[in-house]
Write an enzyme that holds these catalytic residues in place. Sequence first.
Site, PDB file in Angstrom:
ATOM      1  N   THR A  60      46.314  63.778  31.986  1.00  0.00           N
ATOM      2  CA  THR A  60      44.979  63.675  32.886  1.00  0.00           C
ATOM      3  C   THR A  60      45.193  62.401  33.686  1.00  0.00           C
ATOM      4  O   THR A  60      44.495  62.114  34.939  1.00  0.00           O
ATOM      5  CB  THR A  60      43.695  63.265  31.997  1.00  0.00           C
ATOM      6  OG1 THR A  60      44.198  62.044  30.963  1.00  0.00           O
ATOM      7  CG2 THR A  60      43.541  64.298  30.981  1.00  0.00           C
TER       8      THR A  60
ATOM      9  N   GLU B  31      50.662  70.823  21.842  1.00  0.00           N
ATOM     10  CA  GLU B  31      49.538  70.309  21.153  1.00  0.00           C
ATOM     11  C   GLU B  31      48.443  70.997  20.791  1.00  0.00           C
ATOM     12  O   GLU B  31      47.796  70.890  19.396  1.00  0.00           O
ATOM     13  CB  GLU B  31      49.046  69.169  21.935  1.00  0.00           C
ATOM     14  CG  GLU B  31      49.840  68.053  22.111  1.00  0.00           C
ATOM     15  CD  GLU B  31      49.253  67.214  23.481  1.00  0.00           C
ATOM     16  OE1 GLU B  31      48.853  66.046  23.125  1.00  0.00           O
ATOM     17  OE2 GLU B  31      49.451  67.470  24.461  1.00  0.00           O
TER      18      GLU B  31
ATOM     19  N   ARG C  33      40.667  61.706  27.065  1.00  0.00           N
ATOM     20  CA  ARG C  33      40.705  63.082  26.376  1.00  0.00           C
ATOM     21  C   ARG C  33      39.963  63.377  25.344  1.00  0.00           C
ATOM     22  O   ARG C  33      39.596  64.539  25.617  1.00  0.00           O
ATOM     23  CB  ARG C  33      42.372  63.517  26.111  1.00  0.00           C
ATOM     24  CG  ARG C  33      42.734  65.022  25.900  1.00  0.00           C
ATOM     25  CD  ARG C  33      43.999  65.365  25.522  1.00  0.00           C
ATOM     26  NE  ARG C  33      44.899  65.595  26.828  1.00  0.00           N
ATOM     27  CZ  ARG C  33      45.211  66.710  27.486  1.00  0.00           C
ATOM     28  NH1 ARG C  33      44.524  67.690  27.180  1.00  0.00           N
ATOM     29  NH2 ARG C  33      45.754  66.589  28.484  1.00  0.00           N
TER      30      ARG C  33
ATOM     31  N   GLN D   6      60.383  58.995  23.647  1.00  0.00           N
ATOM     32  CA  GLN D   6      59.751  60.234  24.493  1.00  0.00           C
ATOM     33  C   GLN D   6      59.688  59.686  25.857  1.00  0.00           C
ATOM     34  O   GLN D   6      59.395  60.499  26.483  1.00  0.00           O
ATOM     35  CB  GLN D   6      58.397  60.556  23.925  1.00  0.00           C
ATOM     36  CG  GLN D   6      58.441  61.039  22.461  1.00  0.00           C
ATOM     37  CD  GLN D   6      57.269  61.377  21.916  1.00  0.00           C
ATOM     38  OE1 GLN D   6      56.706  60.778  20.762  1.00  0.00           O
ATOM     39  NE2 GLN D   6      56.250  62.229  22.405  1.00  0.00           N
TER      40      GLN D   6
ATOM     41  N   GLU E  45      56.103  57.742  22.051  1.00  0.00           N
ATOM     42  CA  GLU E  45      55.717  57.790  23.504  1.00  0.00           C
ATOM     43  C   GLU E  45      55.698  56.268  24.225  1.00  0.00           C
ATOM     44  O   GLU E  45      56.318  56.095  25.123  1.00  0.00           O
ATOM     45  CB  GLU E  45      54.423  58.750  23.940  1.00  0.00           C
ATOM     46  CG  GLU E  45      54.128  58.709  25.414  1.00  0.00           C
ATOM     47  CD  GLU E  45      53.039  59.353  25.606  1.00  0.00           C
ATOM     48  OE1 GLU E  45      52.469  60.158  24.801  1.00  0.00           O
ATOM     49  OE2 GLU E  45      52.382  59.131  26.863  1.00  0.00           O
TER      50      GLU E  45
ATOM     51  N   ALA F 124      51.801  65.481  26.171  1.00  0.00           N
ATOM     52  CA  ALA F 124      50.594  66.252  26.918  1.00  0.00           C
ATOM     53  C   ALA F 124      51.166  67.839  26.970  1.00  0.00           C
ATOM     54  O   ALA F 124      50.602  68.695  27.720  1.00  0.00           O
ATOM     55  CB  ALA F 124      50.373  65.862  28.369  1.00  0.00           C
TER      56      ALA F 124
ATOM     57  N   PHE G 109      56.001  63.541  18.042  1.00  0.00           N
ATOM     58  CA  PHE G 109      54.838  63.655  17.924  1.00  0.00           C
ATOM     59  C   PHE G 109      53.798  62.740  18.549  1.00  0.00           C
ATOM     60  O   PHE G 109      52.765  62.687  18.314  1.00  0.00           O
ATOM     61  CB  PHE G 109      54.422  63.817  16.327  1.00  0.00           C
ATOM     62  CG  PHE G 109      55.453  64.589  15.509  1.00  0.00           C
ATOM     63  CD1 PHE G 109      55.742  65.720  15.946  1.00  0.00           C
ATOM     64  CD2 PHE G 109      56.100  63.779  14.502  1.00  0.00           C
ATOM     65  CE1 PHE G 109      56.502  66.410  15.018  1.00  0.00           C
ATOM     66  CE2 PHE G 109      57.363  64.560  13.872  1.00  0.00           C
ATOM     67  CZ  PHE G 109      57.310  65.721  14.012  1.00  0.00           C
TER      68      PHE G 109
ATOM     69  N   PHE H  14      46.229  64.093  21.402  1.00  0.00           N
ATOM     70  CA  PHE H  14      46.225  62.845  22.218  1.00  0.00           C
ATOM     71  C   PHE H  14      44.473  62.594  22.245  1.00  0.00           C
ATOM     72  O   PHE H  14      44.044  62.622  23.426  1.00  0.00           O
ATOM     73  CB  PHE H  14      46.818  63.179  23.577  1.00  0.00           C
ATOM     74  CG  PHE H  14      47.186  61.886  24.349  1.00  0.00           C
ATOM     75  CD1 PHE H  14      48.081  61.091  24.085  1.00  0.00           C
ATOM     76  CD2 PHE H  14      46.308  61.541  25.568  1.00  0.00           C
ATOM     77  CE1 PHE H  14      48.410  59.827  24.702  1.00  0.00           C
ATOM     78  CE2 PHE H  14      46.680  60.570  26.248  1.00  0.00           C
ATOM     79  CZ  PHE H  14      47.558  59.542  26.038  1.00  0.00           C
TER      80      PHE H  14
ATOM     81  N   ARG I 141      49.982  63.897  18.990  1.00  0.00           N
ATOM     82  CA  ARG I 141      49.904  65.318  19.134  1.00  0.00           C
ATOM     83  C   ARG I 141      48.361  65.439  19.344  1.00  0.00           C
ATOM     84  O   ARG I 141      47.523  65.444  18.130  1.00  0.00           O
ATOM     85  CB  ARG I 141      50.346  66.111  18.041  1.00  0.00           C
ATOM     86  CG  ARG I 141      50.577  67.524  18.591  1.00  0.00           C
ATOM     87  CD  ARG I 141      51.608  68.278  17.065  1.00  0.00           C
ATOM     88  NE  ARG I 141      52.350  69.382  17.583  1.00  0.00           N
ATOM     89  CZ  ARG I 141      53.113  70.030  16.957  1.00  0.00           C
ATOM     90  NH1 ARG I 141      53.584  69.350  15.747  1.00  0.00           N
ATOM     91  NH2 ARG I 141      53.811  71.033  17.344  1.00  0.00           N
TER      92      ARG I 141
END
Lengths: 754, 478
Positions: free
Chosen positions: A434, A706, A304, A191, A226, A503, A222, A338, A336
């Site tokens: 963020t 998400e 988050r 990702q 990442e 995100a 998902f 996060f 997903r």
Amino acid sequence: MRHCDSELHVSGRSEYVDDVAPPANLLHAAIFGSPVAHGIIRSLDTSKALEVPGVIAAFTFDDIPGEGYIGQIVADEPLFADKKVVFHNQPIAMIIANSHEAARKGTLACSTKIEELPAITCPREAFKQGEILQELRVFEKGDVDSIWDSCDHVITGKVDLGGQEHMYLETNRCRAVPMEDGQIKVFSSTQSPSATQKTIASVLGIPMNKVEVDVKRLGGGFGGKEDQATQWACMAALAARSLNKPVQIVLNRVDDMQMTGKRHPYKQDFKIGLTKEGKILAFEVDHYQNSGAFMDLSNPVLERTCLHSTNSYAIENVRIRAVPCRTNLPSNTAYRGFGGPQGMFPLEAAIAEAAKELCVERDWLQSQNIAQGGYTFHYGQNLEDNRLKQTWDQAVADFDLEGLRSRTKEYNDTHTMSKKGFALMPVCFGISFTKTFLNQGSSLVHVYTDGTVNVTTGGIEMGQGISSNMIAICSRIFGINHERIRCNSTNTSRIANISPSAASATSDLNGNATIIACREILSGMKKVVAKELKCDASEISIKDGQVYCGENATELDWNTLVLKSYFSRVQLMAHGFYAPPNISFDPIKGWGRPFHYYTYGTCLVEATVDCLRGTYSIDAAKVVHDLGRGIIPTVDLGQVEGGLAQGIGWVTLEELKYADDGRLLSFALSNYKCPDGDFLPDDLEVKFLENVDNPGGPLGSKAVGEPPFMYGIAAYFAIRNAIDSFSSTNEDEIKCPMTPEQTLHLLYPNFEYD
Amino acid sequence: MLIKKQITFLLNDELLTIETPPVLVALDYLRKNKHLTGTKEGCKEGDCGACTVMVGELISGEVKYKPVTSCLLPMGELHGKHLVSIEGLNMNQPSPVQTAMVDCGGTQCGYCTPGFVVAMTAGLMDEEIPLNKKGADYAISGNLCRCTGYRSIKEAGIQAIDHLAPKLKNKPRIPTLCDIGALPNSFQNVSEKLAKIPPLQDSTLPDTPSLPFVAGGTDLLVQRGEELADDSPSLINNTPIAPIVEKGEYLVVDARTSFEDFANDPLIQKAVPDILSYNDLIASWPIRNRATLGGNICNASPIADMTSLLLALEAELEIESPETNRLLPLKNFFIGYKQLAKEGHEQISNIHLPKPKTNTFINWEKVSKRKILDIATINSAAKIVIGNEAINEVHLSIGGVAATPLYLTKTSQSLAGKTLSTETVLEAVDLAQSEFNPISDVRGSAQYKRLLSRQLLIAHFTKLFPETISEEAINASL
């Protein structure tokens, strides 16, 4: 329009990394992992592996030419274990052979002597022992300490919240091909192509411009790819460059499950204070995040968690404390939501407990406290509209909550050993990374002289439909049929410095960039024909491939327009760059406007519990979701349904079990169960708010990846709601997921056999 | 030692003769040898269905197709058969199944999709699978998708069936599907092609069978697939499997009978009336097409589903070797964890099931984390014969609480002669707990297994005799 890869997928012709015809002399890698979760490596012997027929080379930490430690936030993770091991099956060595099978055999021939140390798997225990990855963070609003006395009810509780395996159907994989002049081309299922490029460059000690990362599509990500696809790409690149041969690594399922991180499990303490009228006056929560062995993305995930700890509710006095705790598990990572789901769960649990104490319905208590326009969250951002409440009200009305309530009561009154329950879950999820700097997107649009179009963006196609969205956007901006547009692989040589596809923001960022690129091309084209049509460029538009001047169709079509532009030496390719305005967040103070906007929705889940066997069924899941103006209906709907399904799985069947010594016991699909078609309800209904715009999203759309995940939390409380009609539960620690085991224990809390 | 095997088979529309390691799995053959990459590896243990293919076999002049997971399908078994991968279903135009999957949004990342398409198509081709929602769900019981939430996939199944059902009414399915463009025409004359393949002249096989015996391989190849790929174990499914027959007071079942064939056999359905509903809770359609009764027994998993049923049915095993042929009650077959009362070279040839007497009631219970395609936490079976006044005989089995599948000798005996009542049942379930000592593992804690075993033993009685033993009364007395 449908998902643009659909026809390839249904015929098995879509290609993933290892489906592409292998280059000559392709070698295969397999990983030798640590037999224990924690210890000091006293010896390591790969020589026997080299005697296995077909095995060509072995690599360990010492063979890394550049930087041996990787990580996007903190470079604290060795590519191969460096003198010590900190989780079970941590990669220690890589075996390269002329077949996958030989490489696997090579790993079995490796041996190591490890002085074993005690393993920690519980974040509370890690915290006690000072094993933290970062100092405790505190978010505060109002004055929590002085308000408890004015509350009519104060309830405390503990939560044991489980993690989740990503279970992308396609495991991690990568193919690295050495090129001329020390360059390397990498086909990875990632990702984060740019992070992969940067990390490979660092590991190999070469500049980034010698590393090209190309990603066609992922068989699911998902969040699991990442940050944790990077290491496998680095390993393949290391071997490919060192041996000057193409190298492929494809993790088998068990290795993938044991060697990669998952959704973070949390341990949590909560305290909630309410008036007797049901107004929540204060909420306090402590999050002990089970971060695993290294930082990975634990810091932003935890951030988050903190931001979403009050979910959709207006609470004037809030204190959130959070700490990432180092344990002897693979680094837990993006998934997903996060950290958002983990933030929202304890408050939902607190509300459920409070409803019991106040003798009111849980949904009534929720509705009394839903945040409305003008509310300021504990990190400083305002809720600017009332659409959250609108989704709640519409769900209550459209899904006939009162009818359901009376039907459920009647059922439960007439059934002793079968009970029904339901629960609602409002979701208010902030859209943006963020880490503000990541909020940038790029797009490269090419119009060819035959009128066809190629678009390349920083977005990774992992099934979510980003390619389709980009095509749809080009199609609408240019005013031509989508069949004339293709979306290319994501490639670091065409787009630089790509933010991860994460995100939920990929379509927003890259879609807006695509609009900018398309408009730039279009504006040049329009000038060319404006002259000819003797009108102002602003009057020209294209609809269905035909050029219009004002309301009137002209003789000109798209192809002619393209050719005229080309011969007039007007640029037919453009790069668009987009960074959303008006966002800023100070992570130290925990204050600002971190989100471009919020995505809202409300979900209703109904469940039936077999009170003899402790099994249950999810009977219905119904959602009202704020999508803004959707781009492609089947794609958008697929995101909502798929997110909901994963969320339901997280709180019900999906249970990560670890032995005390840190070994993952649920390490295969035979013992880790995600929802199947039978488990998920046929009665799955998604309604979208109608006629709502979103200025922040491309074509008025809203990010959708998400937020629906958290709808699944309703399933947990629906099952509990049913259980409450059978037995009175009062456990020391609220445990999630609600497996059949957990359900039966709650149904028969007094059973004990000794 | 690896002895390659020569086989002739039809791969999609191509007749091939190849030398193959016998336990090379079809998934690897398709992807690596033939570069047919539409078949995907998701788990390599039959738990995801991404690698689903069809195997067509000539039975009484007709080719019958079954979906199976290619990750557990040894190439050595394919002589004279038709192996169909997703590529073999593709035509110039998408098939109705493929169209429905596109229209309904049933594909996102696409990795699981070919497996779904193969399974759904297999469902349409099998005369036994009803052309309705139940049939559509049945067809995809072995397929996992992580993206969609399944609503769109289930809808695609219905859409394809709605489109095809009127055209298939009262017509043989496969030729009709070919005629209406739902299957490639290459499926039209497969029986002739397969009939022309001469039977295997297997001179390469050693005189004594090499171990282990591989039947369906649905567990053996999960546990030992990598190791067996370099070996030449005996593929015992290579000779025709005998039909189930009545022999005096017994039904005689070829041990290599698949779960699916067992459950669909009329004799078995007469003896075990609810067998089809149990079947739904065991593995998945593709796995049940491969898994055999004998394999389930010999694998000796403490939570073997069919074994727990067969234990309560008082099954006897016919055990054969070149020297001997003996009968052994199944309940005496398990002597320790994965330890069997048979020599390595002895093979279970048949399973003998006593035909139920009148007033026999049978029930089977299973709880697993997920209802479909999951290993039991606890399974249990009961066979209860009721006399005029009292219970005549009881045979209870339970799996998942001991090192072996368990026949509850004491509890079963204790119930004989008793009057059926709530008290009797409660005493029995208490006694049962003294017959085993479960351990905590990935499927549940010891306490959970204790509690669940009690509940499932109760469930036999409340389900079979709801008039006498009510769930409410039992619950009130717990």
